[in-house]
Design a protein around this motif. Structure first.
Motif, short mmCIF file in Angstrom:
data_model
loop_
_atom_site.label_atom_id
_atom_site.label_comp_id
_atom_site.label_asym_id
_atom_site.label_seq_id
_atom_site.Cartn_x
_atom_site.Cartn_y
_atom_site.Cartn_z
N LEU A 1 80.34 -11.45 16.77
CA LEU A 1 80.52 -11.21 18.14
C LEU A 1 79.29 -11.08 19.11
CD1 LEU A 1 83.06 -10.41 19.55
CD2 LEU A 1 82.66 -8.06 19.07
N GLN A 2 78.31 -10.63 18.44
CA GLN A 2 77.04 -10.44 18.93
C GLN A 2 76.36 -11.87 19.32
OE1 GLN A 2 74.75 -8.42 16.26
NE2 GLN A 2 73.90 -6.80 17.60
N LYS A 3 76.63 -12.88 18.64
CA LYS A 3 76.42 -14.02 18.92
C LYS A 3 76.97 -14.56 20.33
CE LYS A 3 75.32 -15.55 14.43
NZ LYS A 3 75.89 -16.12 13.09
N LEU A 4 78.27 -14.27 20.33
CA LEU A 4 79.13 -14.64 21.56
C LEU A 4 78.54 -14.19 22.93
CD1 LEU A 4 82.72 -14.35 20.26
CD2 LEU A 4 81.34 -16.53 20.89
N LEU A 5 78.04 -12.73 22.75
CA LEU A 5 77.63 -12.39 24.22
C LEU A 5 76.22 -12.68 24.17
CD1 LEU A 5 78.53 -9.72 25.94
CD2 LEU A 5 77.14 -8.55 24.51
N ILE B 1 89.00 -9.86 18.83
CA ILE B 1 88.29 -9.76 20.28
C ILE B 1 87.51 -11.03 20.00
CG2 ILE B 1 86.17 -8.53 21.17
CD1 ILE B 1 87.61 -5.96 19.77
N ILE B 2 87.00 -11.46 18.84
CA ILE B 2 86.35 -12.75 18.70
C ILE B 2 86.84 -13.77 19.25
CG2 ILE B 2 84.97 -14.04 17.24
CD1 ILE B 2 84.16 -12.00 15.55
N ASN B 3 88.23 -14.06 18.80
CA ASN B 3 88.92 -14.94 19.27
C ASN B 3 89.08 -14.94 20.75
OD1 ASN B 3 89.30 -16.13 16.76
ND2 ASN B 3 91.24 -14.98 16.21
N LEU C 1 78.94 -3.41 22.00
CA LEU C 1 80.39 -3.15 21.95
C LEU C 1 80.81 -2.75 23.31
CD1 LEU C 1 81.45 -1.45 18.49
CD2 LEU C 1 82.27 -3.92 19.21
N GLY C 2 79.89 -2.02 24.04
CA GLY C 2 80.05 -1.46 25.53
C GLY C 2 80.04 -2.66 26.15
N GLU C 3 78.97 -3.49 25.98
CA GLU C 3 78.88 -4.68 26.75
C GLU C 3 79.75 -5.61 26.96
OE1 GLU C 3 76.32 -5.29 29.11
OE2 GLU C 3 75.62 -3.11 28.86
N ILE C 4 80.52 -5.99 25.43
CA ILE C 4 81.27 -6.82 25.34
C ILE C 4 82.73 -6.53 26.17
CG2 ILE C 4 83.20 -7.43 23.73
CD1 ILE C 4 81.26 -8.99 22.88
N GLY C 5 82.98 -5.33 26.39
CA GLY C 5 84.19 -4.94 27.21
C GLY C 5 83.96 -5.61 28.90
N ALA D 1 73.85 -5.67 31.16
CA ALA D 1 72.86 -6.10 30.45
C ALA D 1 73.02 -7.65 29.92
CB ALA D 1 72.64 -5.31 29.15
N TRP D 2 74.07 -8.14 29.78
CA TRP D 2 74.11 -9.28 29.33
C TRP D 2 74.01 -10.38 30.39
CZ3 TRP D 2 78.03 -11.65 32.17
CH2 TRP D 2 79.02 -10.78 32.79
N SER D 3 74.23 -9.93 31.57
CA SER D 3 73.96 -10.79 32.69
C SER D 3 72.21 -11.35 32.73
CB SER D 3 74.52 -10.35 33.88
OG SER D 3 73.66 -9.28 34.45
N ARG D 4 71.55 -10.24 32.47
CA ARG D 4 70.05 -10.43 32.58
C ARG D 4 69.81 -11.67 31.43
NH1 ARG D 4 69.79 -4.87 32.93
NH2 ARG D 4 69.33 -4.68 30.70
N PHE D 5 70.13 -11.49 30.11
CA PHE D 5 69.98 -12.38 29.10
C PHE D 5 70.50 -13.74 29.66
CE2 PHE D 5 68.17 -9.67 26.07
CZ PHE D 5 68.88 -8.57 26.21
#
Lengths: 162, 299
Positions: free
Chosen positions: A121-125, B186-188, A137-141, A71-75
């Protein structure tokens, strides 16, 4: 037949050729996308040196295109296509400072602290803010994995050609 | 203890209150099921005082088991509605594990028994079967059993499952405990990865005019793929590998990937090219161990 010969020489493919590990798939796609793009940049801007942002743009684009099942790649693609000078994933330094400050302040409410961190974390993704927390959380992995592979690919590109 | 409860169950069945499937359940889950039945029964009024002594005998079963017999056959409608209500609350409390707060439970029982005389009384005996339809959430003794907190608990468990997966992916997460610490890690890590990508792309942009992409040279490198043990094993989150068709391997890709393969996430400590090492170390935190050192290729 030629393909089989290539196979035997390089011993790349497993018995079941369709089951390539996803990391290989990703890196292959990535390099295949990035290198020609860089070459093109090179050729186009012979006089002026390649803009950093443009290179970053290409890098991000290659990342997004190589990982299209997530999903993140679409964004990320959206962000890249919408803006000419993308600052997509690079605002990390400011975030880092913010996080350290925040963890010092919020000692009391543990849940609130965790919420804050999840939001960071959401902002990073890319696109993380539009997802709910579980999904994120799943997409972050996936994102972390792809970032790792991307750094590996970039390193080897740089190293191999210097 | 078991005998006494079984006796009671048999008695119930004689009264045709308990469906025959109950014994199957009894076989599989045993005590927990009985406890649930107890809970249903216990919500009724105190008419059957004779069962109270079980409470003292069996420390595990704290619920009273008073039971109303005559209303059972009558109120079908009430049963339906009460079942609905009961299902959603107690159907989820599938297993009661923590045996600390017995008193609170009994208090609950008496309270609810006072409240739910009319509605709850009739239906509970046959409602023990409905557990199959619902999300099974472990409810500890003494914790609230209302719908919201159960849903909340289920959500939290899902979150912690995902956090565990992330723990495998992010290096250095094992040493930190607690959600907040792990999230910090994780953030780091994500930030450092992004910074590294940025740095590399900067470097690439500097080098780009000079890069000649010696494709042919690159292709002469060593030909065998080494496995990526860690990366492959962590592919639980990566999806859809089989959808990508095999394509012809361009030599550039191949060799680049080859060097990648030999350098990634494996256990080898490689020689380091000095300039890179310094930059990388500064970008990565000191918690990054394997992935960092293994980025440097064997040429």
């Amino acid at each position: 037949m030629e393909r089989q010969i290539i196979n035997k020489k390089k011993r790349v493919f497993s018995v079941e050729p369709n089951k390539i590990p996803p990391s290989e798939v990703f890196t292959r796609k990535y390099t295949r996308l990035l290198v020609p793009a860089l070459k093109k940049l090179n050729m186009n801007k012979n006089s002026s040196q390649a803009n950093q942002l443009t290179v970053k743009h290409e890098v991000d684009m290659a990342l997004a295109l190589s990982a299209q099942e997530f999903a993140w790649s679409r964004f990320l693609l959206q962000k890249l296509s919408s803006s000419n000078n993308p600052t997509t994933t690079t605002s990390s330094s400011s975030n880092g400072i913010r996080i350290q400050k925040r963890s010092g302040k919020e000692g009391g409410d543990e849940d609130g602290e965790i919420e804050e961190k999840l939001r960071e974390l959401q902002k990073l993704l890319p696109g993380g803010e539009e997802m709910n927390v579980e999904e994120m959380l799943g997409e972050i992995g996936n994102y972390i994995k792809c970032l790792e592979l991307q750094t590996i690919a970039l390193k080897s590109i740089v190293e191999d050609t210097t | 203890m078991d005998l006494s409860v079984l006796e009671r169950v048999k008695w119930l069945q004689q009264q045709q209150m308990v469906s025959p499937e109950f014994f199957e359940i009894l076989g599989s889950d045993g005590r927990e099921e009985l406890k649930r039945v107890e809970s249903y029964l216990g919500n009724n009024n105190d008419e059957w005082q004779s069962f109270r002594h079980y409470e003292t005998i069996d420390g595990c079963i704290s619920r009273t088991s008073s039971f109303q017999m005559e209303q059972v056959k009558n109120n079908e409608e009430n049963r339906a509605t009460a079942l609905q209500h009961k299902r959603k609350t107690e159907g989820k409390t599938e297993k009661i594990e923590n045996k600390k707060n017995k008193k609170i439970k009994t208090e609950d029982e008496t309270e609810s028994s006072m409240k739910g005389k009319s509605n709850m009384s009739n239906s509970e005996t046959s409602s023990e079967i409905q557990k199959r339809d619902y999300i099974h959430v472990r409810a500890r003794r003494g914790e609230a059993t209302d719908r919201h907190s159960l849903a909340e608990r289920a959500r939290r468990e899902k979150l912690s499952k995902k956090m565990k997966c992330l723990q495998d992916i992010v290096p250095g997460c094992n040493k930190v405990t607690g959600k907040a610490g792990m999230l910090d890690e994780i953030i780091n890590y994500v930030q450092s990865l992004q910074q590294q990508v940025e740095f590399l792309s900067m470097k690439l942009s500097v080098l780009n005019p000079e890069l000649e992409y010696h494709i042919n040279e690159l292709s002469t490198k060593q030909a065998c793929f080494t496995d990526l043990p860690e990366a492959v094993s962590k592919q639980s989150m990566m999806v859809d590998a089989s959808s990508f068709p095999l394509q012809h391997q361009e030599s550039l890709d191949y060799s680049v990937i080859n060097s990648i393969q030999t350098t990634t996430l494996g256990s080898q400590k490689d020689q380091t090219s000095s300039g890179w090492e310094i930059h990388s170390q500064s970008l990565y935190n000191n918690l990054r161990t394997d992935s960092d050192s293994s980025f440097f290729s064997l040429k």
